[in-house]
Design an enzyme around this catalytic site. Sequence first.
Site, PDB file in Angstrom:
ATOM      1  N   ALA A  29       0.858  -1.384   0.064  1.00 29.20           N
ATOM      2  CA  ALA A  29       0.202  -0.006   0.096  1.00 29.20           C
ATOM      3  C   ALA A  29       0.913   1.232   0.077  1.00 29.20           C
ATOM      4  CB  ALA A  29      -0.913   0.026   1.286  1.00 29.20           C
ATOM      5  N   PHE A  40      -3.032   1.169   4.979  1.00 27.79           N
ATOM      6  CA  PHE A  40      -4.231   0.422   5.875  1.00 27.79           C
ATOM      7  C   PHE A  40      -4.202   0.851   7.251  1.00 27.79           C
ATOM      8  CE2 PHE A  40      -4.025  -2.030   1.996  1.00 27.79           C
ATOM      9  CZ  PHE A  40      -5.298  -2.188   1.934  1.00 27.79           C
ATOM     10  N   ARG A  41      -2.673   0.891   7.934  1.00 27.03           N
ATOM     11  CA  ARG A  41      -2.829   0.937   9.526  1.00 27.03           C
ATOM     12  C   ARG A  41      -2.015   2.314   9.955  1.00 27.03           C
ATOM     13  NH1 ARG A  41      -2.345  -3.973   7.424  1.00 27.03           N
ATOM     14  NH2 ARG A  41      -3.589  -5.467   8.464  1.00 27.03           N
ATOM     15  N   GLN A 107       0.549  -6.285  -3.904  1.00 29.79           N
ATOM     16  CA  GLN A 107      -0.822  -6.447  -2.924  1.00 29.79           C
ATOM     17  C   GLN A 107      -1.662  -5.646  -3.151  1.00 29.79           C
ATOM     18  OE1 GLN A 107       2.517  -6.428   0.233  1.00 29.79           O
ATOM     19  NE2 GLN A 107       1.035  -8.008   1.164  1.00 29.79           N
ATOM     20  N   HIS A 125      -3.839  -9.961  -4.763  1.00 27.82           N
ATOM     21  CA  HIS A 125      -4.774  -9.721  -4.018  1.00 27.82           C
ATOM     22  C   HIS A 125      -6.102  -9.297  -5.098  1.00 27.82           C
ATOM     23  CE1 HIS A 125      -2.568  -8.942  -0.253  1.00 27.82           C
ATOM     24  NE2 HIS A 125      -2.636 -10.340  -0.329  1.00 27.82           N
ATOM     25  N   CYS A 133     -20.331 -12.408 -10.698  1.00 27.60           N
ATOM     26  CA  CYS A 133     -21.557 -12.807  -9.812  1.00 27.60           C
ATOM     27  C   CYS A 133     -21.291 -14.187  -9.498  1.00 27.60           C
ATOM     28  CB  CYS A 133     -22.724 -12.743 -11.073  1.00 27.60           C
ATOM     29  SG  CYS A 133     -23.933 -13.761 -10.316  1.00 27.60           S
ATOM     30  N   CYS A 136     -23.812 -16.893 -11.390  1.00 34.33           N
ATOM     31  CA  CYS A 136     -23.855 -17.439 -12.739  1.00 34.33           C
ATOM     32  C   CYS A 136     -22.562 -17.254 -13.387  1.00 34.33           C
ATOM     33  CB  CYS A 136     -24.929 -16.462 -13.245  1.00 34.33           C
ATOM     34  SG  CYS A 136     -24.593 -15.014 -13.841  1.00 34.33           S
TER      35      CYS A 136
END
Length: 254
Positions: A29, A40-41, A107, A125, A133, A136
């Site tokens: 990130a 993220f942190r 990532q 990731h 979906c 289907c």
Amino acid sequence: MRPAASIEAVAALASLIRDAGSVVALTGAGISVPSGIPDFRSPGTGLWENVDPMEVAHIDAWRADPERFWHFYGNRFQTLEGKEPNGAHRALVELERRGLLHGVITQNIDRLHRRAGTQRLVEVHGSIDTSSCLTCGARFPIADVRARLDASAISVPHCDCGAPLKPDVVLFGEWLPEGALHEAYALAAGADVLLCIGSSLEVHPIAQLPGATRQNGGRVAVITQGPTPWDGRAAVRLQGDVVAELEALVAALD
């Protein structure tokens, strides 16, 4: 002016790359933060600062409450869309163009490496580029997903069959795609130098890639501002701004 220690470390890394038969980058990130995408942190700005990821980014959360899930992910899409690659992404593209970088494992799901022009890219990731979906099997590009999201009375994009869509990213509780994971390990294990850029190197199984490089005789370089488990084992450790460090590396390799 760059500190002498940083200049020496960049020169040492440039020397490793010149002598290497294979160089691979592993990015997290932190490489996208200069593009305006929060990590993220980090205190005060991290994506998980005020949100429990197990409640909004887990596969069980998507199954149990698609509306809550997509409230979070709709905002996430909005944060990621329109962002542009930064100098760190472009530096890796330049190294690849010169034949000095042989692959990028990321990532990140933000598509910025792809938009910058990276040719060999492993998105372990997944990517926000599409949603699928699970009923289907239909797949939709992000523009279509956003349109379906905006048109939905409950802010959940649905497939034509009526089932809710899931972004093609790896959520908590899901396995990484087998093909991407195999390619990532092969690249890391075969690398003479693994550049770990903007990653905390704490999220498994990707956190094991530096070990695969070192076990096969390669060297690990860490380029990130936060601490990592590899700080004491890295052949080179750079802790400055990721754009400045990679642009300095490209210049040192001229």
